[in-house]
Motif scaffolding. Structure first.
Motif, PDB file in Angstrom:
ATOM      1  N   ILE A 192       0.837  -1.202   0.000  1.00  0.00           N
ATOM      2  CA  ILE A 192       0.000   0.000   0.000  1.00  0.00           C
ATOM      3  C   ILE A 192       0.871   1.249   0.000  1.00  0.00           C
ATOM      4  CG2 ILE A 192      -1.883   1.188   1.184  1.00  0.00           C
ATOM      5  CD1 ILE A 192      -2.576  -1.481   2.492  1.00  0.00           C
ATOM      6  N   TYR A 193       1.988   1.207   0.749  1.00  0.00           N
ATOM      7  CA  TYR A 193       2.891   2.364   0.754  1.00  0.00           C
ATOM      8  C   TYR A 193       3.397   2.639  -0.666  1.00  0.00           C
ATOM      9  CZ  TYR A 193       3.158   1.222   5.771  1.00  0.00           C
ATOM     10  OH  TYR A 193       2.877   0.925   7.077  1.00  0.00           O
ATOM     11  N   ALA A 194       3.784   1.577  -1.356  1.00  0.00           N
ATOM     12  CA  ALA A 194       4.317   1.738  -2.709  1.00  0.00           C
ATOM     13  C   ALA A 194       3.242   2.244  -3.663  1.00  0.00           C
ATOM     14  CB  ALA A 194       4.904   0.412  -3.194  1.00  0.00           C
ATOM     15  N   ARG A 195       2.035   1.774  -3.514  1.00  0.00           N
ATOM     16  CA  ARG A 195       0.935   2.255  -4.355  1.00  0.00           C
ATOM     17  C   ARG A 195       0.713   3.748  -4.120  1.00  0.00           C
ATOM     18  NH1 ARG A 195      -2.355  -1.042  -6.831  1.00  0.00           N
ATOM     19  NH2 ARG A 195      -4.076   0.427  -6.640  1.00  0.00           N
ATOM     20  N   PHE A 196       0.793   4.154  -2.862  1.00  0.00           N
ATOM     21  CA  PHE A 196       0.649   5.575  -2.555  1.00  0.00           C
ATOM     22  C   PHE A 196       1.781   6.374  -3.201  1.00  0.00           C
ATOM     23  CE2 PHE A 196       2.085   9.037   0.286  1.00  0.00           C
ATOM     24  CZ  PHE A 196       1.005   9.901   0.135  1.00  0.00           C
ATOM     25  N   ASN A 197       2.992   5.878  -3.101  1.00  0.00           N
ATOM     26  CA  ASN A 197       4.137   6.569  -3.693  1.00  0.00           C
ATOM     27  C   ASN A 197       4.016   6.693  -5.207  1.00  0.00           C
ATOM     28  OD1 ASN A 197       5.342   6.812  -1.165  1.00  0.00           O
ATOM     29  ND2 ASN A 197       6.534   4.938  -1.384  1.00  0.00           N
ATOM     30  N   ALA A 198       3.395   5.686  -5.831  1.00  0.00           N
ATOM     31  CA  ALA A 198       3.308   5.666  -7.286  1.00  0.00           C
ATOM     32  C   ALA A 198       2.238   6.595  -7.835  1.00  0.00           C
ATOM     33  CB  ALA A 198       3.056   4.234  -7.767  1.00  0.00           C
ATOM     34  N   GLN A 199       1.202   6.894  -7.025  1.00  0.00           N
ATOM     35  CA  GLN A 199       0.128   7.751  -7.539  1.00  0.00           C
ATOM     36  C   GLN A 199       0.491   9.226  -7.369  1.00  0.00           C
ATOM     37  OE1 GLN A 199      -2.330   9.619  -5.311  1.00  0.00           O
ATOM     38  NE2 GLN A 199      -0.676   9.369  -3.836  1.00  0.00           N
ATOM     39  N   LYS A 200      -0.212  10.068  -8.072  1.00  0.00           N
ATOM     40  CA  LYS A 200       0.143  11.490  -8.122  1.00  0.00           C
ATOM     41  C   LYS A 200      -0.901  12.413  -7.508  1.00  0.00           C
ATOM     42  CE  LYS A 200       3.717  10.241 -10.545  1.00  0.00           C
ATOM     43  NZ  LYS A 200       5.049  10.184  -9.915  1.00  0.00           N
ATOM     44  N   ARG A 201      -2.076  11.918  -7.245  1.00  0.00           N
ATOM     45  CA  ARG A 201      -3.168  12.814  -6.856  1.00  0.00           C
ATOM     46  C   ARG A 201      -3.182  13.188  -5.382  1.00  0.00           C
ATOM     47  NH1 ARG A 201      -5.600   9.718 -10.930  1.00  0.00           N
ATOM     48  NH2 ARG A 201      -6.546  10.998 -12.577  1.00  0.00           N
ATOM     49  N   TRP A 202      -2.816  12.263  -4.507  1.00  0.00           N
ATOM     50  CA  TRP A 202      -2.954  12.467  -3.070  1.00  0.00           C
ATOM     51  C   TRP A 202      -1.589  12.630  -2.422  1.00  0.00           C
ATOM     52  CZ3 TRP A 202      -7.899  12.691  -0.952  1.00  0.00           C
ATOM     53  CH2 TRP A 202      -8.924  12.355  -1.840  1.00  0.00           C
ATOM     54  N   THR A 203      -1.461  13.630  -1.567  1.00  0.00           N
ATOM     55  CA  THR A 203      -0.184  13.896  -0.893  1.00  0.00           C
ATOM     56  C   THR A 203      -0.173  13.422   0.549  1.00  0.00           C
ATOM     57  OG1 THR A 203      -0.943  16.117  -0.280  1.00  0.00           O
ATOM     58  CG2 THR A 203       0.288  15.887  -2.347  1.00  0.00           C
ATOM     59  N   ASP A 204      -1.342  13.185   1.121  1.00  0.00           N
ATOM     60  CA  ASP A 204      -1.430  12.717   2.507  1.00  0.00           C
ATOM     61  C   ASP A 204      -1.806  11.242   2.505  1.00  0.00           C
ATOM     62  OD1 ASP A 204      -1.791  13.566   5.547  1.00  0.00           O
ATOM     63  OD2 ASP A 204      -3.477  12.262   5.035  1.00  0.00           O
ATOM     64  N   PHE A 205      -0.983  10.412   3.145  1.00  0.00           N
ATOM     65  CA  PHE A 205      -1.226   8.974   3.120  1.00  0.00           C
ATOM     66  C   PHE A 205      -2.546   8.619   3.789  1.00  0.00           C
ATOM     67  CE2 PHE A 205      -1.069   4.737   4.989  1.00  0.00           C
ATOM     68  CZ  PHE A 205      -0.743   3.970   3.876  1.00  0.00           C
ATOM     69  N   GLY A 206      -2.865   9.279   4.899  1.00  0.00           N
ATOM     70  CA  GLY A 206      -4.105   8.974   5.599  1.00  0.00           C
ATOM     71  C   GLY A 206      -5.320   9.228   4.739  1.00  0.00           C
ATOM     72  N   ASP A 207      -5.318  10.342   3.983  1.00  0.00           N
ATOM     73  CA  ASP A 207      -6.429  10.627   3.076  1.00  0.00           C
ATOM     74  C   ASP A 207      -6.520   9.568   1.984  1.00  0.00           C
ATOM     75  OD1 ASP A 207      -7.386  12.884   4.343  1.00  0.00           O
ATOM     76  OD2 ASP A 207      -6.111  14.257   3.215  1.00  0.00           O
ATOM     77  N   TYR A 208      -5.382   9.205   1.417  1.00  0.00           N
ATOM     78  CA  TYR A 208      -5.364   8.186   0.366  1.00  0.00           C
ATOM     79  C   TYR A 208      -5.897   6.859   0.891  1.00  0.00           C
ATOM     80  CZ  TYR A 208      -3.412   4.653  -2.772  1.00  0.00           C
ATOM     81  OH  TYR A 208      -3.253   3.570  -3.601  1.00  0.00           O
TER      82      TYR A 208
END
Length: 776
Positions: free
Chosen positions: A117-133
């Motif tokens: 999940i961390y890597a998926r968050f790093n790969a996307q561009k729209r969300w900057t806050d992990f908690g929101d994502y």
């Protein structure tokens, strides 16, 4: 071979090659080439499958659909469960180092490894806050397909879409007669014999990507003999209502004059659950809302926590997030929550023993809104205030529940411990606001103020009245104690006055000396003209909403206090502990003090805030002093007959609300959502240890037996999805807003009458007049 024949063959070969080259060039440039190549055949349409076989429904006779718009009877409202693999990770809170170490190649991590999940968050561009994502993208998306399938299975079973004639997921092309454009549509359920189509939605909104195909169907004369029924699990959104009207108008009526397009409001609330074996895994969330747990390894869980924590802090952030979700083209697939709840109306409405004897259940109430952008922020602030006030009322002795604004008493404003809590802050600020509202109501420029001044005792043509103490106290509150809990149904407030004097004088000095009869007259006039206006604000005004919130929390806390012997041990330890360090003033009020409020009040009292001009040129000044007292909490219980009559569905709704977001049939337009305080995880909510090698090192979740938990299977495409060529494509993984499904088709984003004796705003009201002169 003769030379002439050889030459002829060479020329023929050369001409053939030239023709082939020309044909290739013409084909590449896009010009029509007759007889050179055939167009690729259209993809084969999926024939679908019997609905009862697809969804494992057995021994259910075929049923009939409603002949017009319909709603399930309130007695039949219910819930259904589905498994959301993302919920096993709802407590993830990685450090920046953990995020960076995970990289962007999520596929190298196992599904049980949070680094995926961390890597998926790093790969996307729209969300900057992990908690929101995590809360607004990843977890809702992981459960959307399962939710849709679970509701579809429920509809097939309960509506009787069974037998050989009902086919699910059958594909058709609908051609728009106006444009000639074909739209591929996968129908949730189709019956050729009865000529009926059923579209099932597990929320309250149609899918925008499917609208063009449905519009084409409605206009196509080849489908005139068919009827189309939309089944919604939740209240229809404004968009859904508008689209249903559009389709009805376009499709027209059948030979009997009935609408060919119908909607069925099913009112079935979904409940997402973590995969079996991960219910209390190490990455589960444990909140502090209404729970004495620390929120790490123990705390609360439930629908209330989820919707409150999804709420952004302000309207600007809400707009940004709704816009961001909207750009994926799939915001309509989200469940209610983000933007759908007016948190300014949030209040605690139930607390009681938990299921199975563990912890306490609780339920909030708030108004549902149609306009996503109009509300939906501030949920965490309001939820924290209610929860913190509840524990403040438990921890401190009731004798400390007072505040006092009196110009003669700068050293008796608020109890020291109480003054370090938001509950104390809310009471004192409400008292000061009460004085301002009294001033405004007395303004002779208003009808009520002018009538008030004219009805007062007179001195030389000027109105006079004595000083008064003005305070708020409860009307008879309505609660019901039942089945080990308390339903807080209504907590109205009223205002009262008594004469009172102070040593400190306002500008202009002492006013009129009134007789006892005149004093009583002015009291009656105040109650007639001013009190109703201010009382309305206290009970319904936006500013006093926080006061009302801490009031209901006081009712709930007093019930826990009075029933301490039956409460969980962790609550009993807090009662009268005089320790409120865990519930201090929260930002941005962390530096607030009661003395600051008193100083603001003293300045207004001695210098004047409001100045009224009477008809003869005199100035009238109004001043107030007072306090708040929550130390008393009288209680009586609503009789069971009245409760069953007026609140028939409240116990059931509260039961739903602990686990899911539920409509309240007893209060139209309101939702209930809550939780239970006894959540726990096996070892808190840790993050994985980075390996530093770049190689995957899965850290699978384990069950209580020590066995590794199977990785959740990736969900398949949703049954209500129509992968037509006209559907706008979503962003490609891993840019980030869609679940990793393992499929070429991305899954849509989902995105006892009890009254606290409040003596709020005890007020000494004075007026002073002085003659205006040209010398100033």
């Amino acid at each position: 071979m003769k030379p002439a024949r050889i030459a002829r063959r060479r020329r023929a070969l050369r001409n053939s090659l030239l023709a082939l080259v020309c044909a290739t060039v013409v084909t590449v440039t896009g010009r029509p080439v007759v007889g050179v190549a055939e167009a690729a055949p259209a993809p084969k349409l999926k024939p679908g499958k019997r609905c009862d076989q697809m969804y494992g429904v057995k021994n259910v006779p075929a049923g009939g659909l409603p002949q017009g718009d319909a709603s399930r009877a309130v007695d039949r409202w219910d819930t259904y469960d589905y498994t959301n693999p993302g919920l096993q990770f709802d407590g993830l809170a990685p450090t920046r180092a953990q995020l960076e170490a995970a990289g962007t190649d999520y596929k190298k991590y196992d599904h049980s490894d949070p680094r995926r999940i961390y890597a998926r968050f790093n790969a996307q561009k729209r969300w900057t806050d992990f908690g929101d994502y995590l809360k607004k993208v990843y977890i809702p998306n992981q459960g959307y397909d399962a939710r849709g399938k679970a509701f579809m299975a429920k509809v097939v079973r309960e509506m009787g879409l069974t037998g050989p004639d009902w086919i699910c997921e059958k594909e058709f092309y609908f051609t728009d007669p106006d444009t000639g454009e074909r739209h591929l549509r996968r129908l949730d359920a189709y019956n050729k014999r009865s000529r009926e189509i059923v579209e099932v939605k597990s929320n309250g909104s149609p899918d925008g990507r499917e609208k063009p195909a449905d519009r084409a169907w409605a206009k196509n004369s080849g489908w005139r003999s068919y009827k189309y029924t939309y089944v919604f699990a939740e209240n229809q959104t404004r968009d859904a209502k508008n689209f249903m009207k559009e389709l009805k108008d376009s499709a027209g009526k059948d030979t009997l004059g009935r609408d060919r397009v119908r909607s069925y409001d099913y009112q079935s609330h979904h409940r997402g659950v973590a995969p079996k074996g991960t219910e209390n895994g190490p990455y589960r969330a444990n909140g502090t809302t209404m729970s004495p747990g620390n929120g790490t390894s123990t705390g609360s869980r439930g629908s209330g926590n989820q919707v409150i924590n999804q709420s952004p802090a302000n309207p600007q952030t809400l707009k940004e997030q709704l816009d961001r979700l909207g750009r994926t083209g799939q915001r309509s697939l989200m469940n209610r929550g983000l933007g759908g709840i007016d948190f300014t109306t949030l209040d605690l409405r139930y607390i009681g023993k938990g299921k199975g004897g563990k912890g306490l259940d609780y339920a909030f109430s708030a108004k549902s809104v149609e306009d996503e952008y109009a509300a939906g922020w501030g949920g965490q602030e309001k939820g924290n205030l209610i929860s913190d006030a509840f524990f403040t009322w438990l921890a401190l002795d009731p004798s400390t529940f007072w505040v006092n604004l009196n110009p003669d008493e700068p050293n008796r404003i608020i109890d020291a411990d109480f003054g370090r809590t938001d509950a104390g802050r809310v009471l004192l600020e409400a008292d000061l606001e009460l004085k301002h509202d009294i001033f405004k109501a007395m303004d002779p420029e208003t009808d009520a103020g002018r009538d008030f001044m004219n009805a007062l005792p007179q001195r030389n043509g000027f109105p006079c009245w004595a000083g008064f103490r003005y305070w708020i106290e409860p009307e008879t509150a309505v609660v019901r104690e039942q089945d080990g809990g308390i339903h807080i149904l209504d907590t109205p407030l009223k205002l009262s006055t008594v004469p009172q004097e102070t040593t400190t004088q306002p500008p202009g000095g002492k006013g009129c000396d009134l007789t006892e009869a005149e004093t009583q007259q002015s009291d009656r006039v105040l109650d007639r003209y001013i009190t109703p206006l201010v009382s309305e604000k206290v009970n319904n005004g936006d500013y006093y909403a926080d006061l009302r919130r801490v009031h209901t929390a006081r009712v709930a806390a007093e019930w826990v206090r009075q029933n301490a012997a039956d409460m969980p041990a962790e609550y009993r330890k807090i009662i009268n502990s005089n320790d409120v360090k865990r519930w201090p003033l929260r930002a941005p009020h962390q530096d607030w003090t009661g003395k600051q409020v008193w100083e603001r009040y003293y300045k207004a009292f001695t210098e004047g805030t409001f100045k009224y001009k009477w008809s003869n040129g005199e100035d009238v000044y109004v001043y107030t002093v007072g306090g708040v007292d929550f130390s008393k909490q009288p209680k009586a219980d609503m009789n069971p007959v009245r409760f069953r009559t007026e609140q028939r569905y409240k116990p059931r709704t509260v039961g739903f609300a602990v686990d899911t977001l539920a409509d309240d049939p007893n209060k139209q337009g309101y939702l209930m959502f809550g939780g239970n305080s006894a959540g726990h995880s096996e070892s808190g909510t840790p993050g994985p240890t980075p390996t530093g090698t770049g190689e995957p090192t899965p850290t699978p979740t384990t069950t209580a037996t020590g066995k590794p938990t199977p990785a959740p299977s990736d969900p398949a495409p949703t049954a209500s999805r129509s992968p037509g060529a006209t559907a706008p494509p979503g962003p490609k993984d891993p840019d980030g807003d869609l679940a990793d499904t393992g499929s070429s088709t991305p899954v849509g984003l989902i995105a006892g009458i009890a009254a606290a004796a409040i003596v709020a705003g005890a007020a000494l009201i004075r007026w002073r007049r002085r003659r205006t002169n040209t010398g100033g």
